[in-house]
Scaffold this motif. Structure first.
Motif, PDB file in Angstrom:
ATOM      1  N   ASP A   1       8.885  12.579 -19.342  1.00  0.00           N
ATOM      2  CA  ASP A   1       9.698  11.484 -19.864  1.00  0.00           C
ATOM      3  C   ASP A   1       9.371  10.472 -18.661  1.00  0.00           C
ATOM      4  O   ASP A   1       9.865   9.290 -19.071  1.00  0.00           O
ATOM      5  CB  ASP A   1      10.935  11.993 -20.236  1.00  0.00           C
ATOM      6  N   GLU A   2       8.972  10.808 -17.391  1.00  0.00           N
ATOM      7  CA  GLU A   2       9.059   9.790 -16.591  1.00  0.00           C
ATOM      8  C   GLU A   2       7.608   9.045 -16.309  1.00  0.00           C
ATOM      9  O   GLU A   2       7.352   7.977 -15.722  1.00  0.00           O
ATOM     10  CB  GLU A   2       9.364  10.320 -15.046  1.00  0.00           C
ATOM     11  N   LEU A   3       6.716   9.795 -16.948  1.00  0.00           N
ATOM     12  CA  LEU A   3       5.287   9.432 -16.844  1.00  0.00           C
ATOM     13  C   LEU A   3       4.910   7.909 -17.436  1.00  0.00           C
ATOM     14  O   LEU A   3       4.306   7.031 -16.724  1.00  0.00           O
ATOM     15  CB  LEU A   3       4.170  10.285 -17.633  1.00  0.00           C
ATOM     16  N   PRO A   4       5.349   7.542 -18.735  1.00  0.00           N
ATOM     17  CA  PRO A   4       5.010   6.274 -18.944  1.00  0.00           C
ATOM     18  C   PRO A   4       5.608   5.087 -17.947  1.00  0.00           C
ATOM     19  O   PRO A   4       5.002   4.225 -17.816  1.00  0.00           O
ATOM     20  CB  PRO A   4       6.066   6.194 -20.450  1.00  0.00           C
ATOM     21  N   GLY A   5       6.879   5.188 -17.463  1.00  0.00           N
ATOM     22  CA  GLY A   5       7.387   4.165 -16.421  1.00  0.00           C
ATOM     23  C   GLY A   5       6.587   4.244 -15.107  1.00  0.00           C
ATOM     24  O   GLY A   5       6.451   3.018 -14.775  1.00  0.00           O
ATOM     25  N   LEU A   6       6.281   5.348 -14.805  1.00  0.00           N
ATOM     26  CA  LEU A   6       5.515   5.567 -13.576  1.00  0.00           C
ATOM     27  C   LEU A   6       3.969   4.918 -13.618  1.00  0.00           C
ATOM     28  O   LEU A   6       3.539   4.307 -12.923  1.00  0.00           O
ATOM     29  CB  LEU A   6       5.306   7.046 -12.990  1.00  0.00           C
ATOM     30  N   ARG A   7       3.628   5.169 -14.989  1.00  0.00           N
ATOM     31  CA  ARG A   7       2.215   4.768 -15.176  1.00  0.00           C
ATOM     32  C   ARG A   7       1.966   3.137 -15.120  1.00  0.00           C
ATOM     33  O   ARG A   7       1.391   2.370 -14.554  1.00  0.00           O
ATOM     34  CB  ARG A   7       1.552   5.045 -16.507  1.00  0.00           C
ATOM     35  N   ARG A   8       3.156   2.613 -15.791  1.00  0.00           N
ATOM     36  CA  ARG A   8       3.347   1.125 -15.855  1.00  0.00           C
ATOM     37  C   ARG A   8       3.649   0.478 -14.505  1.00  0.00           C
ATOM     38  O   ARG A   8       3.127  -0.339 -14.059  1.00  0.00           O
ATOM     39  CB  ARG A   8       4.743   0.764 -16.711  1.00  0.00           C
ATOM     40  N   ALA A   9       4.657   1.337 -13.661  1.00  0.00           N
ATOM     41  CA  ALA A   9       4.750   0.656 -12.412  1.00  0.00           C
ATOM     42  C   ALA A   9       3.541   0.934 -11.336  1.00  0.00           C
ATOM     43  O   ALA A   9       3.070  -0.258 -10.665  1.00  0.00           O
ATOM     44  CB  ALA A   9       5.891   1.665 -11.474  1.00  0.00           C
ATOM     45  N   ALA A  10       2.579   1.809 -11.789  1.00  0.00           N
ATOM     46  CA  ALA A  10       1.502   1.993 -10.865  1.00  0.00           C
ATOM     47  C   ALA A  10       0.533   0.535 -11.227  1.00  0.00           C
ATOM     48  O   ALA A  10      -0.336   0.128 -10.528  1.00  0.00           O
ATOM     49  CB  ALA A  10       0.621   3.333 -11.261  1.00  0.00           C
ATOM     50  N   ARG A  11       0.531   0.440 -12.644  1.00  0.00           N
ATOM     51  CA  ARG A  11      -0.659  -0.546 -12.984  1.00  0.00           C
ATOM     52  C   ARG A  11      -0.219  -1.852 -12.475  1.00  0.00           C
ATOM     53  O   ARG A  11      -0.913  -2.726 -12.196  1.00  0.00           O
ATOM     54  CB  ARG A  11      -0.598  -0.678 -14.551  1.00  0.00           C
ATOM     55  N   ILE A  12       1.089  -2.154 -12.417  1.00  0.00           N
ATOM     56  CA  ILE A  12       1.596  -3.404 -11.862  1.00  0.00           C
ATOM     57  C   ILE A  12       1.413  -3.451 -10.317  1.00  0.00           C
ATOM     58  O   ILE A  12       0.949  -4.527  -9.968  1.00  0.00           O
ATOM     59  CB  ILE A  12       3.358  -3.354 -12.143  1.00  0.00           C
ATOM     60  N   LEU A  13       1.710  -2.620  -9.619  1.00  0.00           N
ATOM     61  CA  LEU A  13       1.261  -2.572  -8.097  1.00  0.00           C
ATOM     62  C   LEU A  13      -0.296  -2.630  -8.000  1.00  0.00           C
ATOM     63  O   LEU A  13      -0.677  -3.391  -7.141  1.00  0.00           O
ATOM     64  CB  LEU A  13       1.908  -1.394  -7.449  1.00  0.00           C
ATOM     65  N   ASP A  14      -1.066  -1.932  -8.755  1.00  0.00           N
ATOM     66  CA  ASP A  14      -2.286  -2.301  -8.372  1.00  0.00           C
ATOM     67  C   ASP A  14      -2.879  -3.470  -8.974  1.00  0.00           C
ATOM     68  O   ASP A  14      -3.723  -3.957  -8.256  1.00  0.00           O
ATOM     69  CB  ASP A  14      -3.127  -1.103  -9.663  1.00  0.00           C
ATOM     70  N   ASP A  15      -2.381  -4.101  -9.790  1.00  0.00           N
ATOM     71  CA  ASP A  15      -2.689  -5.259 -10.228  1.00  0.00           C
ATOM     72  C   ASP A  15      -2.425  -6.568  -9.348  1.00  0.00           C
ATOM     73  O   ASP A  15      -3.175  -7.398  -8.816  1.00  0.00           O
ATOM     74  CB  ASP A  15      -1.994  -5.676 -11.830  1.00  0.00           C
TER      75      ASP A  15
ATOM     76  N   GLY B   1       0.994  -1.109  -0.146  1.00  0.00           N
ATOM     77  CA  GLY B   1       0.221   0.159   0.040  1.00  0.00           C
ATOM     78  C   GLY B   1       0.793   1.192  -0.055  1.00  0.00           C
ATOM     79  O   GLY B   1       0.472   2.101  -1.043  1.00  0.00           O
ATOM     80  N   ASP B   2       2.035   1.327   0.731  1.00  0.00           N
ATOM     81  CA  ASP B   2       2.976   2.360   0.933  1.00  0.00           C
ATOM     82  C   ASP B   2       3.672   2.619  -0.594  1.00  0.00           C
ATOM     83  O   ASP B   2       3.711   3.819  -1.068  1.00  0.00           O
ATOM     84  CB  ASP B   2       3.755   2.226   1.739  1.00  0.00           C
ATOM     85  N   ALA B   3       4.018   1.440  -1.032  1.00  0.00           N
ATOM     86  CA  ALA B   3       4.571   1.584  -2.460  1.00  0.00           C
ATOM     87  C   ALA B   3       3.699   2.023  -3.550  1.00  0.00           C
ATOM     88  O   ALA B   3       3.900   3.000  -4.234  1.00  0.00           O
ATOM     89  CB  ALA B   3       5.277   0.185  -2.976  1.00  0.00           C
ATOM     90  N   ARG B   4       2.502   1.500  -3.409  1.00  0.00           N
ATOM     91  CA  ARG B   4       1.279   2.031  -4.654  1.00  0.00           C
ATOM     92  C   ARG B   4       1.090   3.741  -4.152  1.00  0.00           C
ATOM     93  O   ARG B   4       1.053   4.199  -5.179  1.00  0.00           O
ATOM     94  CB  ARG B   4       0.017   1.503  -4.265  1.00  0.00           C
ATOM     95  N   ASP B   5       0.922   4.114  -3.032  1.00  0.00           N
ATOM     96  CA  ASP B   5       0.879   5.558  -2.485  1.00  0.00           C
ATOM     97  C   ASP B   5       1.882   6.412  -3.184  1.00  0.00           C
ATOM     98  O   ASP B   5       1.726   7.486  -3.736  1.00  0.00           O
ATOM     99  CB  ASP B   5       0.611   5.806  -1.146  1.00  0.00           C
TER     100      ASP B   5
END
Length: 106
Positions: A32-46, A16-20
């Protein structure tokens, strides 16, 4: 003279802390950081959706390993949990087994 020790299962997770943190980073990120962070967010949410609560994941893993269906064999499920964690009270094991059973119904 005799004391009864009861073990309480406490599972810790920083998911939960990592997702936040990742979601917060998305709000401040450079383009330029958005695509990677969006992917990380999707992985953590899944992962959070699939994983469920850590103590239920632990109990589910024990029951799957032992081949016990908590829906049709609640007593065997409770026994398996108590054998895996000596000191786990009957009340706590029953609650865990019923929570796993309830989660399977979802």
């Amino acid at each position: 003279m005799f004391s009864k020790k009861e073990v309480h299962l406490i599972a810790l997770s920083d998911l939960g802390d990592a997702r936040d943190a990742v979601h917060q980073a998305l709000s401040d990120a450079a383009v330029d950081e958005l695509p990677g962070l969006r992917r990380a967010a999707r992985i953590l949410d899944d992962l959070a959706e699939r994983a469920g609560e850590p103590r239920l994941r632990w109990a589910r893993g024990i029951l799957e390993r032992e081949g016990i269906d908590p829906v049709s064999h609640e007593v065997a499920a409770i026994r398996a949990l108590r054998l895996e964690l000596p000191g786990l009270s009957l009340t706590a094991a029953t609650e865990l087994a019923r929570e796993v059973k309830s989660a399977q119904g979802r």
